[in-house]
Design a protein around this motif. Structure first.
Motif, PDB file in Angstrom:
ATOM      1  N   ALA A   1      -5.647  -8.930 -12.676  1.00  0.00           N
ATOM      2  CA  ALA A   1      -7.059  -8.529 -12.642  1.00  0.00           C
ATOM      3  C   ALA A   1      -7.810  -9.069 -11.423  1.00  0.00           C
ATOM      4  CB  ALA A   1      -7.752  -8.991 -13.918  1.00  0.00           C
ATOM      5  N   ALA A   2      -7.481 -10.277 -10.986  1.00  0.00           N
ATOM      6  CA  ALA A   2      -8.295 -10.932  -9.959  1.00  0.00           C
ATOM      7  C   ALA A   2      -7.629 -11.057  -8.593  1.00  0.00           C
ATOM      8  CB  ALA A   2      -8.692 -12.331 -10.446  1.00  0.00           C
ATOM      9  N   CYS A   3      -6.305 -10.979  -8.518  1.00  0.00           N
ATOM     10  CA  CYS A   3      -5.618 -11.335  -7.271  1.00  0.00           C
ATOM     11  C   CYS A   3      -4.728 -10.234  -6.696  1.00  0.00           C
ATOM     12  CB  CYS A   3      -4.738 -12.574  -7.490  1.00  0.00           C
ATOM     13  SG  CYS A   3      -5.574 -13.955  -8.266  1.00  0.00           S
ATOM     14  N   ALA A   4      -4.121  -9.434  -7.559  1.00  0.00           N
ATOM     15  CA  ALA A   4      -3.095  -8.489  -7.123  1.00  0.00           C
ATOM     16  C   ALA A   4      -3.619  -7.438  -6.147  1.00  0.00           C
ATOM     17  CB  ALA A   4      -2.444  -7.811  -8.326  1.00  0.00           C
ATOM     18  N   MET A   5      -4.901  -7.124  -6.208  1.00  0.00           N
ATOM     19  CA  MET A   5      -5.444  -6.115  -5.310  1.00  0.00           C
ATOM     20  C   MET A   5      -5.204  -6.509  -3.848  1.00  0.00           C
ATOM     21  SD  MET A   5      -9.303  -4.600  -4.889  1.00  0.00           S
ATOM     22  CE  MET A   5      -9.402  -4.245  -6.621  1.00  0.00           C
ATOM     23  N   CYS A   6      -5.368  -7.773  -3.535  1.00  0.00           N
ATOM     24  CA  CYS A   6      -5.160  -8.231  -2.158  1.00  0.00           C
ATOM     25  C   CYS A   6      -3.765  -8.827  -1.950  1.00  0.00           C
ATOM     26  CB  CYS A   6      -6.204  -9.275  -1.781  1.00  0.00           C
ATOM     27  SG  CYS A   6      -7.889  -8.615  -1.747  1.00  0.00           S
ATOM     28  N   HIS A   7      -3.332  -9.649  -2.891  1.00  0.00           N
ATOM     29  CA  HIS A   7      -2.066 -10.379  -2.723  1.00  0.00           C
ATOM     30  C   HIS A   7      -0.856  -9.580  -3.211  1.00  0.00           C
ATOM     31  CE1 HIS A   7      -3.860 -14.100  -1.288  1.00  0.00           C
ATOM     32  NE2 HIS A   7      -4.826 -13.915  -2.172  1.00  0.00           N
TER      33      HIS A   7
END
Length: 150
Positions: free
Chosen positions: A33-39
């Motif tokens: 939810a919080a990190c996968a979009m960028c990482h």
């Protein structure tokens, strides 16, 4: 106290305990939810956008106990070096996440993504204490440099 009342209280306790366990925060869910979009989904990072969140140096960072949750609370900017080379960018603070979510996410990154099992898990209480005196980005950079020099 009547036996029926004791039984009702016991049943209520079990129901509350079961509900609390069902609501346990999962680090992988917070990551998605919080990190996968960028990482990216496997924490491999994205060239020019976000560094990988896995690598040979994570065992050293994990031993600090405060670096990973500190970065989540304070954010990070400027150049850092990873196994894939240097990255220069801006990671916004994730301080909107609850203490339990930051603890779960920190543990997920250290233990599950990087396989570092030799350090104690970060607790929500530790995150709350760190949040009360969140380290600055320059303090986190110094901590990173010191940890990686060992």
């Amino acid at each position: 106290m009547h036996d029926a009342m004791k039984l009702a209280l016991a049943a209520m306790f079990v129901a509350v305990s079961t509900a609390a366990q069902a609501q346990e925060v999962k680090g992988a869910d917070v990551f998605r939810a919080a990190c996968a979009m960028c990482h990216q989904a496997e924490a491999q990072g994205a060239a020019g956008l976000a560094p990988p969140l896995k690598g040979s140096y994570w065992d050293k960072l994990a031993k600090t106990g405060t670096y990973v949750p500190g970065v989540l609370l304070a954010g990070m900017h400027g150049q850092i070096t990873t196994d894939e080379g240097p990255f220069n960018g801006v990671m916004p603070t994730q301080n909107r996440l609850a203490d339990s979510e930051i603890a779960a996410l920190s543990n997920y990154l250290v233990q599950d993504v990087n396989g570092v099992k030799s350090v104690p898990a970060v607790t929500a209480d530790e995150v709350a204490k760190l949040r009360a005196k969140t380290p600055s980005v320059s303090e986190l950079r110094a901590l990173r440099k010191q940890a990686l020099a060992k």
